[in-house]
Design a protein around this motif. Structure first.
Motif, mmCIF file in Angstrom:
data_model
loop_
_atom_site.group_PDB
_atom_site.id
_atom_site.type_symbol
_atom_site.label_atom_id
_atom_site.label_comp_id
_atom_site.label_asym_id
_atom_site.label_seq_id
_atom_site.Cartn_x
_atom_site.Cartn_y
_atom_site.Cartn_z
ATOM 1 N N ARG A 34 45.749 60.712 31.856
ATOM 2 C CA ARG A 34 47.152 60.673 31.747
ATOM 3 C C ARG A 34 47.854 60.875 30.334
ATOM 4 N N HIS A 35 47.466 60.821 29.690
ATOM 5 C CA HIS A 35 48.122 62.009 28.648
ATOM 6 C C HIS A 35 48.199 63.716 28.428
ATOM 7 N N LEU A 36 47.210 63.854 28.943
ATOM 8 C CA LEU A 36 47.872 65.333 30.110
ATOM 9 C C LEU A 36 48.738 66.042 31.456
ATOM 10 N N LYS A 37 48.580 64.779 32.200
ATOM 11 C CA LYS A 37 49.412 64.884 33.208
ATOM 12 C C LYS A 37 50.965 64.525 32.988
ATOM 13 N N ALA A 38 51.054 63.901 31.475
ATOM 14 C CA ALA A 38 52.310 63.628 31.577
ATOM 15 C C ALA A 38 53.570 64.848 31.254
ATOM 16 N N SER A 39 52.871 65.731 30.475
ATOM 17 C CA SER A 39 53.801 66.833 30.363
ATOM 18 C C SER A 39 53.791 67.808 31.572
ATOM 19 N N MET A 40 53.173 67.067 32.902
ATOM 20 C CA MET A 40 52.983 68.305 33.991
ATOM 21 C C MET A 40 54.133 67.737 34.995
ATOM 22 N N PRO A 41 54.812 68.483 35.923
ATOM 23 C CA PRO A 41 55.683 68.127 36.645
ATOM 24 C C PRO A 41 54.413 67.827 38.030
ATOM 25 N N GLY A 42 55.014 67.022 38.845
ATOM 26 C CA GLY A 42 54.544 66.415 39.414
ATOM 27 C C GLY A 42 53.580 65.545 40.259
ATOM 28 N N GLY A 43 52.987 65.022 41.681
ATOM 29 C CA GLY A 43 52.386 63.347 40.688
ATOM 30 C C GLY A 43 50.993 64.262 40.213
ATOM 31 N N HIS A 44 50.370 62.903 39.982
ATOM 32 C CA HIS A 44 49.129 62.135 39.397
ATOM 33 C C HIS A 44 48.402 62.138 40.546
ATOM 34 N N SER A 45 47.305 62.733 40.490
ATOM 35 C CA SER A 45 45.883 62.389 41.201
ATOM 36 C C SER A 45 44.622 62.330 40.752
ATOM 37 N N ASP A 65 47.516 56.323 41.450
ATOM 38 C CA ASP A 65 47.763 54.606 41.257
ATOM 39 C C ASP A 65 47.186 54.446 42.357
ATOM 40 N N SER A 66 46.721 54.783 43.694
ATOM 41 C CA SER A 66 46.498 54.372 45.134
ATOM 42 C C SER A 66 45.522 53.316 44.538
ATOM 43 N N ASP A 67 44.690 52.495 45.427
ATOM 44 C CA ASP A 67 44.125 51.459 45.262
ATOM 45 C C ASP A 67 43.386 51.742 46.173
ATOM 46 N N LEU A 68 42.012 52.432 46.224
ATOM 47 C CA LEU A 68 40.985 52.848 47.434
ATOM 48 C C LEU A 68 40.013 51.946 47.299
ATOM 49 N N ARG A 69 39.716 51.164 48.746
ATOM 50 C CA ARG A 69 39.379 50.231 48.963
ATOM 51 C C ARG A 69 37.328 51.172 49.598
ATOM 52 N N LEU A 70 36.831 51.915 48.308
ATOM 53 C CA LEU A 70 35.665 52.210 49.267
ATOM 54 C C LEU A 70 34.926 51.678 50.456
ATOM 55 N N ASN A 71 34.637 50.571 50.407
ATOM 56 C CA ASN A 71 34.101 50.268 51.376
ATOM 57 C C ASN A 71 34.629 50.380 52.828
ATOM 58 N N GLN A 72 35.716 50.189 52.454
ATOM 59 C CA GLN A 72 36.749 50.538 53.998
ATOM 60 C C GLN A 72 37.498 51.644 54.251
ATOM 61 N N LEU A 73 37.033 52.207 53.073
ATOM 62 C CA LEU A 73 37.516 53.846 53.609
ATOM 63 C C LEU A 73 36.941 54.741 54.032
ATOM 64 N N HIS A 74 35.329 55.059 54.621
ATOM 65 C CA HIS A 74 34.243 55.246 55.434
ATOM 66 C C HIS A 74 35.228 55.077 57.020
ATOM 67 N N LYS A 75 35.598 53.732 57.219
ATOM 68 C CA LYS A 75 36.234 53.601 59.002
ATOM 69 C C LYS A 75 37.594 54.498 58.726
ATOM 70 N N GLN A 76 38.367 54.455 57.988
ATOM 71 C CA GLN A 76 39.770 55.544 57.506
ATOM 72 C C GLN A 76 39.599 56.486 58.036
ATOM 73 N N ILE A 77 38.681 57.088 57.331
ATOM 74 C CA ILE A 77 38.412 58.726 58.062
ATOM 75 C C ILE A 77 37.268 59.104 58.458
ATOM 76 N N GLY A 78 37.035 57.851 59.356
ATOM 77 C CA GLY A 78 35.636 58.274 60.145
ATOM 78 C C GLY A 78 34.643 58.866 60.042
ATOM 79 N N THR A 79 34.136 58.316 59.018
ATOM 80 C CA THR A 79 32.432 59.160 58.346
ATOM 81 C C THR A 79 32.099 57.040 58.443
ATOM 82 N N ARG A 80 30.330 58.044 58.425
ATOM 83 C CA ARG A 80 29.286 56.451 58.086
ATOM 84 C C ARG A 80 29.882 55.985 56.827
#
Length: 90
Positions: A34-45, A65-80
């Protein structure tokens, strides 16, 4: 053979894509960077290097700041079901 950073920068230059590289120690969490990104333009990923049960490699990039539900993510992207891939695989 993998490309070097110099190869990547030359490729971007050839395409006319402006770029700037900031060298810093590795960070492993959004909070650590977070401290590194503070001085850079654009979003933090955040980036998650994962693989599914079949061995398919997946790179997830999301807003920090995305809340990723790792146990559900595979369904959203079509993987196992997904797990974190090893550093050796990277």
């Amino acid at each position: 053979m993998p490309a070097s950073p110099a190869d990547l920068f030359a490729f971007l230059d050839d395409l006319g894509i402006a770029h700037k590289t900031v060298e810093h120690p590795a960070t492993f969490t959004v909070e650590e960077g977070r401290h590194l990104k503070a001085s850079m333009p654009g979003g933090h990923s955040k980036n998650l290097f994962m693989k599914d049960k079949d061995g398919t490699i997946v790179l997830i990039s999301a807003w920090s700041d995305s809340d990723l539900r790792l146990n559900q993510l595979h369904k959203q992207i079509g993987t196992r079901r997904l797990s974190f891939a090893s550093a050796d695989l990277m």
